[in-house]
Write a protein that holds these residues in place. Sequence first.
Motif, PDB file in Angstrom:
ATOM      1  N   VAL A  60      -7.985 -69.587  89.391  1.00 40.53           N
ATOM      2  CA  VAL A  60      -8.410 -68.273  88.888  1.00 40.53           C
ATOM      3  C   VAL A  60      -9.094 -67.488  90.003  1.00 40.53           C
ATOM      4  N   MET A  66      -1.216 -63.101  85.027  1.00 37.05           N
ATOM      5  CA  MET A  66      -0.717 -64.469  85.236  1.00 37.05           C
ATOM      6  C   MET A  66       0.541 -64.428  86.092  1.00 37.05           C
ATOM      7  N   PHE A 107      -4.034 -67.399  87.826  1.00 36.33           N
ATOM      8  CA  PHE A 107      -4.534 -66.281  87.029  1.00 36.33           C
ATOM      9  C   PHE A 107      -5.366 -65.361  87.910  1.00 36.33           C
ATOM     10  N   ILE A 135      -6.207 -59.899  82.158  1.00 35.11           N
ATOM     11  CA  ILE A 135      -5.901 -61.223  82.697  1.00 35.11           C
ATOM     12  C   ILE A 135      -4.449 -61.180  83.134  1.00 35.11           C
TER      13      ILE A 135
END
Length: 129
Positions: A95, A53, A58, A51
């Motif tokens: 995302v 950021m 994201f 993941i």
Amino acid sequence: MSTEIVEDTGAEPLFPYLRRHAIEHEAASRLRGLGYGVIRTDGRYPGVNLIAMKGDHFRFVCVRRRKKPAGILAQVAKVYAEDLYELRRYISSIVAADLWIWSTADRWRYFAVYPGGIQEIGENDASRL
């Protein structure tokens, strides 16, 4: 004091999470080079390995390794259908999702994952975020 060994049959082994493949290290390094902070998930299949950021956005990345070339886009979509399904669950306005495939023949190939399909992209293509 007892030397009896008790095994919890419902517990999953810890080592798969601790054992990290070199390609995950490299993928995380590449993401950091693009200005992302990166954390690793538990690495279960199918799904998200990293993941990333940046600001309030994201990037969920599924990293896969293979010996043979990944093939054409339709083959990639078919072979990695479970991973793509899992990645699509998280796509939103903040995302984005990627599938990164490393093979000895192709080296790295990058695919942006969308609700309706996938598209091959370059490593530095962060325009989706």
